[in-house]
Write an enzyme that holds these catalytic residues in place. Structure first.
Site, PDB file in Angstrom:
ATOM      1  N   ASN A   9       0.872  -1.229  -0.026  1.00  9.13           N
ATOM      2  CA  ASN A   9       0.078  -0.028   0.056  1.00  9.13           C
ATOM      3  C   ASN A   9       0.812   1.179  -0.123  1.00  9.13           C
ATOM      4  O   ASN A   9       1.648   1.542   0.795  1.00  9.13           O
ATOM      5  CB  ASN A   9      -0.963  -0.050   1.441  1.00  9.13           C
ATOM      6  CG  ASN A   9      -1.772   1.218   1.597  1.00  9.13           C
ATOM      7  OD1 ASN A   9      -1.824   2.062   0.631  1.00  9.13           O
ATOM      8  ND2 ASN A   9      -2.442   1.463   2.742  1.00  9.13           N
ATOM      9  N   LYS A  11       0.101   4.236   0.072  1.00 13.22           N
ATOM     10  CA  LYS A  11      -0.406   5.609   0.655  1.00 13.22           C
ATOM     11  C   LYS A  11      -0.194   6.763  -0.532  1.00 13.22           C
ATOM     12  O   LYS A  11      -0.110   6.490  -1.560  1.00 13.22           O
ATOM     13  CB  LYS A  11       0.048   5.615   2.254  1.00 13.22           C
ATOM     14  CG  LYS A  11      -0.133   4.293   2.706  1.00 13.22           C
ATOM     15  CD  LYS A  11       0.032   4.336   4.194  1.00 13.22           C
ATOM     16  CE  LYS A  11      -0.075   2.942   4.772  1.00 13.22           C
ATOM     17  NZ  LYS A  11      -0.085   3.053   6.336  1.00 13.22           N
ATOM     18  N   HIS A  94      -9.286   0.985   5.018  1.00  9.60           N
ATOM     19  CA  HIS A  94      -7.913   1.288   5.794  1.00  9.60           C
ATOM     20  C   HIS A  94      -8.300   2.065   7.034  1.00  9.60           C
ATOM     21  O   HIS A  94      -9.135   3.178   6.982  1.00  9.60           O
ATOM     22  CB  HIS A  94      -7.146   1.725   4.730  1.00  9.60           C
ATOM     23  CG  HIS A  94      -5.611   1.826   5.566  1.00  9.60           C
ATOM     24  ND1 HIS A  94      -5.256   2.789   6.345  1.00  9.60           N
ATOM     25  CD2 HIS A  94      -4.717   0.835   5.263  1.00  9.60           C
ATOM     26  CE1 HIS A  94      -3.932   2.337   6.695  1.00  9.60           C
ATOM     27  NE2 HIS A  94      -3.699   1.133   5.885  1.00  9.60           N
ATOM     28  N   GLU A  96      -6.657   4.458   8.208  1.00  7.57           N
ATOM     29  CA  GLU A  96      -6.414   5.877   7.844  1.00  7.57           C
ATOM     30  C   GLU A  96      -7.820   6.389   7.425  1.00  7.57           C
ATOM     31  O   GLU A  96      -7.977   7.664   7.559  1.00  7.57           O
ATOM     32  CB  GLU A  96      -5.161   6.079   7.019  1.00  7.57           C
ATOM     33  CG  GLU A  96      -3.862   5.880   7.660  1.00  7.57           C
ATOM     34  CD  GLU A  96      -2.813   5.447   7.014  1.00  7.57           C
ATOM     35  OE1 GLU A  96      -2.822   5.495   5.843  1.00  7.57           O
ATOM     36  OE2 GLU A  96      -1.915   4.738   7.631  1.00  7.57           O
ATOM     37  N   GLU A 166      -4.921  -5.188  10.540  1.00  2.00           N
ATOM     38  CA  GLU A 166      -3.841  -4.029  10.665  1.00  2.00           C
ATOM     39  C   GLU A 166      -4.138  -3.508  12.147  1.00  2.00           C
ATOM     40  O   GLU A 166      -4.945  -2.616  12.161  1.00  2.00           O
ATOM     41  CB  GLU A 166      -3.842  -3.018   9.620  1.00  2.00           C
ATOM     42  CG  GLU A 166      -3.569  -3.647   8.302  1.00  2.00           C
ATOM     43  CD  GLU A 166      -3.130  -2.470   7.469  1.00  2.00           C
ATOM     44  OE1 GLU A 166      -2.036  -2.697   6.682  1.00  2.00           O
ATOM     45  OE2 GLU A 166      -3.729  -1.735   7.043  1.00  2.00           O
ATOM     46  N   GLY A 172       2.942   1.884  10.684  1.00  2.00           N
ATOM     47  CA  GLY A 172       3.978   3.196  10.703  1.00  2.00           C
ATOM     48  C   GLY A 172       4.680   3.398  11.806  1.00  2.00           C
ATOM     49  O   GLY A 172       5.558   4.674  11.969  1.00  2.00           O
ATOM     50  N   SER A 212       3.840  -2.308  10.027  1.00  2.00           N
ATOM     51  CA  SER A 212       5.120  -2.407  10.300  1.00  2.00           C
ATOM     52  C   SER A 212       5.921  -3.840   9.892  1.00  2.00           C
ATOM     53  O   SER A 212       6.874  -4.240  10.467  1.00  2.00           O
ATOM     54  CB  SER A 212       5.732  -2.003  11.827  1.00  2.00           C
ATOM     55  OG  SER A 212       5.406  -1.134  12.118  1.00  2.00           O
TER      56      SER A 212
HETATM   57  P1  13P Z   1       3.405   0.366   7.544  1.00  2.00           P
HETATM   58  O1  13P Z   1       3.727  -0.997   6.987  1.00  2.00           O
HETATM   59  O2  13P Z   1       4.166   1.500   7.205  1.00  2.00           O
HETATM   60  O3  13P Z   1       3.318  -0.007   9.071  1.00  2.00           O
HETATM   61  O4  13P Z   1       1.785   0.389   7.064  1.00  2.00           O
HETATM   62  C1  13P Z   1       0.932  -0.657   7.309  1.00  2.00           C
HETATM   63  C2  13P Z   1      -0.150  -0.193   6.425  1.00  2.00           C
HETATM   64  O5  13P Z   1      -0.983   0.554   6.866  1.00  2.00           O
HETATM   65  C3  13P Z   1      -0.750  -1.001   5.279  1.00  2.00           C
HETATM   66  O6  13P Z   1      -1.800  -0.616   4.744  1.00  2.00           O
END
Ligand code: 13P
Length: 250
Positions: A9, A11, A94, A96, A166, A172, A212
Site C-alpha cells: 500500500n 499510501k 483502511h 487511515e 492491521e 507506521g 510495520s
Molecule cells: P506500515 O507497514 O508502514 O506500518 O503500514 C501498514 C499499512 O497501513 C498498510 O496498509
C-alpha cells in the site's frame, strides 16, 4: 491450500513517473515469486504503473473507491474507472480512511458490495486502536468490523475477499504485533467468518497481517498458521525492502 498474497500500500507516495520506474524495477526483482503480489499506488499513478507492469504478474490495486457508480461526486473515483484503468483489487476500510476521513462500517460495506459487483477483488482492512486493545475491546471491534463490513456479502463472493488485520498501533510505528498476537487475532477473524459463512469459506479465506512488516520480521509472521500474507506500507516503497518481503520463502 491458501494462496499467499503480499500487497504494497503506497499510501500518498510515488508520482506517476516515480511509480512506473519503481514498478519496473520491482517486477525484475520478484520475477520468481510464487505468491500473489499486488501494488496499490495513488489514483493518478495507477495508469503508469499498469503500463510498467504489462508483462509482469504483479497486480495493480487501488487504495480506495467511491460508494457510487457515477455522477456528481466531485473528487471521487468509480469502480468502472478502476477496472478500465487495469485495477483488479481495491483496499477498503483502511484505518487511515476510518480515522482521518470518518469512514464508517456501513459506508465501507457499501463500497465492498459495489466493488464485488464490478468484479473487483477487495482487501477489507480491520484492526483495533491501542486504546481499544488496552480496554479489552479487541474482539468486539474486530467482530463489528467484520460483521458490518461484510453485511449482505454472499458466501460465493467471499473468494474475492481478502481480510487484512492491521492493528492501528502497529501502523507506521515500527511496533509489530508479535507473531503469536497477530495469529490469535487472525484465528479470531477466521472463526467469525466460520460463524457467518461456514467452515470451508473460513478455511479458504486469505488473512493478511499489516503493521510495520519488514524483511526482518516477515518470515516469523508468515510461519504462523492463520497468517496468509502481508499488507505492507512503508517497506513497500523500496525494492530493497519489498522484494525480500515478497520473496520471504525463497
Ligand atoms: P506500515 O507497514 O508502514 O506500518 O503500514 C501498514 C499499512 O497501513 C498498510 O496498509
Amino acid at each position: 491450500m491458501r494462496k499467499v498474497c503480499i500487497a504494497g500500500n503506497w499510501k500518498m507516495n510515488m508520482t506517476p513517473s516515480a511509480g512506473a520506474a519503481f514498478a519496473a524495477e520491482l517486477a525484475k526483482a520478484v520475477k520468481d515469486a510464487s505468491v500473489r503480489v499486488v501494488v496499490a499506488p495513488p489514483f493518478v499513478t495507477i495508469g503508469s504503473v499498469v503500463k510498467a507492469l504489462e508483462n509482469s504478474s504483479i497486480e495493480v490495486g487501488a487504495q480506495n473507491m467511491s460508494d457510487q457508480v457515477s455522477g456528481a461526486f466531485t473528487g471521487e473515483i468509480s469502480p468502472e474507472m478502476l477496472k478500465d484503468a487495469g485495477v483488479t483489487i481495491v483496499i477498503l476500510g483502511h484505518s487511515e480512511r476510518r480515522a482521518i476521513y470518518g469512514e464508517t462500517d456501513d459506508f465501507i460495506n457499501r463500497k465492498v458490495k459495489l466493488a464485488l459487483s464490478h468484479d473487483l477483488d477487495v482487501i477489507l482492512c480491520v484492526g483495533e486502536t491501542l486504546e481499544e486493545r488496552e480496554g479489552g475491546k479487541l474482539e468486539e471491534v474486530l467482530k463489528r468490523q467484520i460483521v458490518e463490513g461484510l453485511k449482505d456479502v454472499s458466501a460465493d463472493s467471499m473468494e474475492n475477499i481478502i481480510v487484512a488485520y492491521e492493528p492501528v498501533w502497529a501502523i507506521g510505528t515500527g511496533k509489530t504485533a508479535t507473531p503469536d498476537d497477530a495469529n490469535s487475532a487472525h484465528a479470531f477473524i477466521r472463526n467469525e467468518i466460520e460463524k457467518l459463512y461456514g467452515k470451508s469459506v473460513a478455511e479458504s479465506l486469505i488473512i493478511q497481517y499489516g503493521g510495520s512488516v519488514k524483511p526482518s520480521n516477515v518470515k516469523d509472521l508468515m510461519a504462523m498458521e492463520h497468517i496468509d500474507g502481508a499488507l505492507v506500507g512503508g517497506a513497500s516503497l523500496t525494492v530493497e525492502q519489498f522484494a525480500p518481503i515478497v520473496r520471504y520463502n525463497k
